[in-house]
Design a protein around this motif. Structure first.
Motif, PDB file in Angstrom:
ATOM      1  N   ALA A  82     -20.186  16.845  20.203  1.00  0.00           N
ATOM      2  CA  ALA A  82     -20.149  16.745  21.668  1.00  0.00           C
ATOM      3  C   ALA A  82     -19.156  15.665  22.058  1.00  0.00           C
ATOM      4  CB  ALA A  82     -21.528  16.423  22.235  1.00  0.00           C
ATOM      5  N   ILE A  83     -18.615  15.807  23.241  1.00  0.00           N
ATOM      6  CA  ILE A  83     -17.686  14.807  23.789  1.00  0.00           C
ATOM      7  C   ILE A  83     -18.266  14.292  25.099  1.00  0.00           C
ATOM      8  CG2 ILE A  83     -15.470  14.527  24.966  1.00  0.00           C
ATOM      9  CD1 ILE A  83     -14.150  16.113  22.858  1.00  0.00           C
ATOM     10  N   SER A  84     -18.127  12.988  25.309  1.00  0.00           N
ATOM     11  CA  SER A  84     -18.597  12.391  26.564  1.00  0.00           C
ATOM     12  C   SER A  84     -17.496  11.584  27.232  1.00  0.00           C
ATOM     13  CB  SER A  84     -19.814  11.491  26.315  1.00  0.00           C
ATOM     14  OG  SER A  84     -19.457  10.378  25.524  1.00  0.00           O
ATOM     15  N   ILE A  85     -17.600  11.485  28.552  1.00  0.00           N
ATOM     16  CA  ILE A  85     -16.769  10.576  29.349  1.00  0.00           C
ATOM     17  C   ILE A  85     -17.721   9.529  29.906  1.00  0.00           C
ATOM     18  CG2 ILE A  85     -15.158  10.352  31.274  1.00  0.00           C
ATOM     19  CD1 ILE A  85     -14.819  13.428  31.171  1.00  0.00           C
ATOM     20  N   SER A  86     -17.455   8.267  29.628  1.00  0.00           N
ATOM     21  CA  SER A  86     -18.361   7.197  30.056  1.00  0.00           C
ATOM     22  C   SER A  86     -17.665   6.190  30.961  1.00  0.00           C
ATOM     23  CB  SER A  86     -18.921   6.454  28.829  1.00  0.00           C
ATOM     24  OG  SER A  86     -19.614   7.328  27.984  1.00  0.00           O
ATOM     25  N   TYR A  87     -18.425   5.703  31.939  1.00  0.00           N
ATOM     26  CA  TYR A  87     -17.992   4.613  32.818  1.00  0.00           C
ATOM     27  C   TYR A  87     -19.075   3.542  32.832  1.00  0.00           C
ATOM     28  CZ  TYR A  87     -14.351   7.505  35.103  1.00  0.00           C
ATOM     29  OH  TYR A  87     -13.245   8.266  35.384  1.00  0.00           O
ATOM     30  N   THR A  88     -18.688   2.333  33.116  1.00  0.00           N
ATOM     31  CA  THR A  88     -19.687   1.283  33.334  1.00  0.00           C
ATOM     32  C   THR A  88     -20.190   1.382  34.772  1.00  0.00           C
ATOM     33  OG1 THR A  88     -17.982  -0.302  33.973  1.00  0.00           O
ATOM     34  CG2 THR A  88     -18.645  -0.281  31.656  1.00  0.00           C
ATOM     35  N   THR A  89     -21.449   1.034  34.984  1.00  0.00           N
ATOM     36  CA  THR A  89     -22.049   1.143  36.320  1.00  0.00           C
ATOM     37  C   THR A  89     -21.419   0.177  37.318  1.00  0.00           C
ATOM     38  OG1 THR A  89     -23.784  -0.394  35.634  1.00  0.00           O
ATOM     39  CG2 THR A  89     -24.262   1.953  35.443  1.00  0.00           C
ATOM     40  N   THR A  90     -20.783  -0.864  36.827  1.00  0.00           N
ATOM     41  CA  THR A  90     -20.152  -1.846  37.722  1.00  0.00           C
ATOM     42  C   THR A  90     -18.877  -1.295  38.359  1.00  0.00           C
ATOM     43  OG1 THR A  90     -18.983  -2.802  35.834  1.00  0.00           O
ATOM     44  CG2 THR A  90     -21.051  -3.848  36.499  1.00  0.00           C
ATOM     45  N   ARG A  91     -18.307  -0.277  37.737  1.00  0.00           N
ATOM     46  CA  ARG A  91     -17.019   0.223  38.217  1.00  0.00           C
ATOM     47  C   ARG A  91     -17.108   1.604  38.875  1.00  0.00           C
ATOM     48  NH1 ARG A  91     -11.831  -1.069  37.681  1.00  0.00           N
ATOM     49  NH2 ARG A  91     -12.347  -2.830  36.342  1.00  0.00           N
ATOM     50  N   ASN A  92     -17.968   2.481  38.349  1.00  0.00           N
ATOM     51  CA  ASN A  92     -17.977   3.861  38.838  1.00  0.00           C
ATOM     52  C   ASN A  92     -19.385   4.419  38.983  1.00  0.00           C
ATOM     53  OD1 ASN A  92     -15.368   3.591  36.917  1.00  0.00           O
ATOM     54  ND2 ASN A  92     -14.881   4.899  38.651  1.00  0.00           N
ATOM     55  N   THR A  93     -19.476   5.528  39.705  1.00  0.00           N
ATOM     56  CA  THR A  93     -20.756   6.196  39.935  1.00  0.00           C
ATOM     57  C   THR A  93     -20.778   7.541  39.197  1.00  0.00           C
ATOM     58  OG1 THR A  93     -19.958   7.404  41.877  1.00  0.00           O
ATOM     59  CG2 THR A  93     -20.842   5.167  42.234  1.00  0.00           C
ATOM     60  N   LEU A  94     -21.953   8.192  39.197  1.00  0.00           N
ATOM     61  CA  LEU A  94     -22.042   9.535  38.616  1.00  0.00           C
ATOM     62  C   LEU A  94     -21.145  10.518  39.363  1.00  0.00           C
ATOM     63  CD1 LEU A  94     -25.809  10.135  37.721  1.00  0.00           C
ATOM     64  CD2 LEU A  94     -23.850  10.185  36.162  1.00  0.00           C
ATOM     65  N   GLU A  95     -21.009  10.320  40.667  1.00  0.00           N
ATOM     66  CA  GLU A  95     -20.148  11.194  41.469  1.00  0.00           C
ATOM     67  C   GLU A  95     -18.700  11.090  40.989  1.00  0.00           C
ATOM     68  OE1 GLU A  95     -22.533   9.256  42.764  1.00  0.00           O
ATOM     69  OE2 GLU A  95     -23.849  10.937  43.280  1.00  0.00           O
ATOM     70  N   ASP A  96     -18.282   9.878  40.631  1.00  0.00           N
ATOM     71  CA  ASP A  96     -16.929   9.688  40.094  1.00  0.00           C
ATOM     72  C   ASP A  96     -16.752  10.475  38.795  1.00  0.00           C
ATOM     73  OD1 ASP A  96     -16.167   7.899  42.121  1.00  0.00           O
ATOM     74  OD2 ASP A  96     -17.074   6.218  41.052  1.00  0.00           O
ATOM     75  N   LEU A  97     -17.786  10.460  37.963  1.00  0.00           N
ATOM     76  CA  LEU A  97     -17.729  11.189  36.699  1.00  0.00           C
ATOM     77  C   LEU A  97     -17.657  12.693  36.919  1.00  0.00           C
ATOM     78  CD1 LEU A  97     -20.274   9.255  34.450  1.00  0.00           C
ATOM     79  CD2 LEU A  97     -17.903   9.748  33.857  1.00  0.00           C
ATOM     80  N   PHE A  98     -18.430  13.191  37.882  1.00  0.00           N
ATOM     81  CA  PHE A  98     -18.527  14.629  38.071  1.00  0.00           C
ATOM     82  C   PHE A  98     -17.241  15.274  38.570  1.00  0.00           C
ATOM     83  CE2 PHE A  98     -23.023  14.591  37.247  1.00  0.00           C
ATOM     84  CZ  PHE A  98     -23.258  15.895  36.804  1.00  0.00           C
ATOM     85  N   GLN A  99     -16.309  14.478  39.058  1.00  0.00           N
ATOM     86  CA  GLN A  99     -15.033  15.074  39.445  1.00  0.00           C
ATOM     87  C   GLN A  99     -14.266  15.563  38.218  1.00  0.00           C
ATOM     88  OE1 GLN A  99     -11.846  12.352  40.822  1.00  0.00           O
ATOM     89  NE2 GLN A  99     -13.201  10.661  40.196  1.00  0.00           N
TER      90      GLN A  99
END
Length: 254
Positions: free
Chosen positions: A208-225
């Motif tokens: 599996a592959i994931s794209i991760s962000y830290t909570t201090t910088r981005n939201t789940l909405e940012d990821l879903f784009q």
């Protein structure tokens, strides 16, 4: 069309649908005797077999598939895809495989941002509360999921960790509907990710592959784009591993 073209075309067609000799002659647009010669050569090399007048795929095809699969290194195949995904999303990209009831991080591309994650290649994580783990788990056969469930000790790492069998099963069903797994700070409170599975030629989830962000910088909405880009990436890697979508999946795509 040359004899080699016809032989290869025949193997492709027989894999999809076993046929009788007369049907093969019609499909290849050759005389029945010519079709018979092609079939006999392919039978000699175990690519075809005949049972009660019907020609089926032979075990030679499966042998070749396994030999090719053994030579494939998923890390090498995925490398360029991971690089591209990281460049576009500017997130941290992980490639993971399943080992027992844990996931193992076998490759990673760091985010260009100064604050980085502590994950390293070779690190392990629980299958039930990581995006990559749940992405693989959701597509395993039911008997394998059941076996894994029995080996899991549910620990709560954060306030959002899935900590019981019932909730995990509901989550896995949701993942299969959306094709995307989410980790909303379940393993590490400061990390969010979306993940998707990679399949091999046997249509089994092997990574599996994931794209991760830290909570201090981005939201789940940012990821879903980047949902579509992530799915395009995992599909491309799966295709290089020999995965072929089912007829239903191809129809649904359109």
């Amino acid at each position: 069309m040359s004899t080699i073209d016809r032989a290869l075309t025949l193997v492709e067609q027989i894999v999809e649908r076993p046929m009788k000799l007369q049907e093969i002659a019609k499909e290849l647009d050759v005389h029945k005797s010519s079709a018979s010669r092609i079939v006999k050569v392919l039978e000699k090399h175990k690519f075809l077999k005949t049972e009660n007048g019907v020609i089926y795929p032979g075990y030679g095809i499966l042998q070749l598939a396994y030999l090719i699969n053994e030579k494939l290194d998923i890390r090498n195949i995925a490398r360029n895809h991971i690089e591209h995904l990281g460049e576009v999303t500017r997130g941290t990209i992980h490639l993971c495989i399943l080992d027992g009831n844990e996931v193992v991080y076998i490759d990673k591309k760091d985010s260009p941002y100064p604050v980085r994650m502590h994950s390293r290649i070779g690190n392990r994580g629980p299958v039930y509360c990581t995006g990559v783990g749940k992405a693989i788990l959701a597509y395993l056969p039911e008997n394998e999921v059941e076996k894994l469930m029995n080996s899991i000790t549910f620990n709560s790492f954060t306030k959002t960790t899935i900590d019981n069998r019932e909730d995990l099963l509901k989550e896995l069903a949701s993942i299969k509907e959306s094709s995307i797994s989410i980790d909303n700070g379940e393993h590490e409170e400061s990390v969010r990710c979306i993940a998707a599975p990679i399949f091999n030629f046997e249509r089994k989830p092997v990574a599996a592959i994931s794209i991760s962000y830290t909570t201090t910088r981005n939201t789940l909405e940012d990821l879903f784009q980047y949902r579509s880009l992530l799915l395009e990436t995992t599909k491309a890697i799966s295709a290089e591993l020999g995965f072929v979508p089912s007829l239903t999946e191809m129809v649904n795509k359109y």
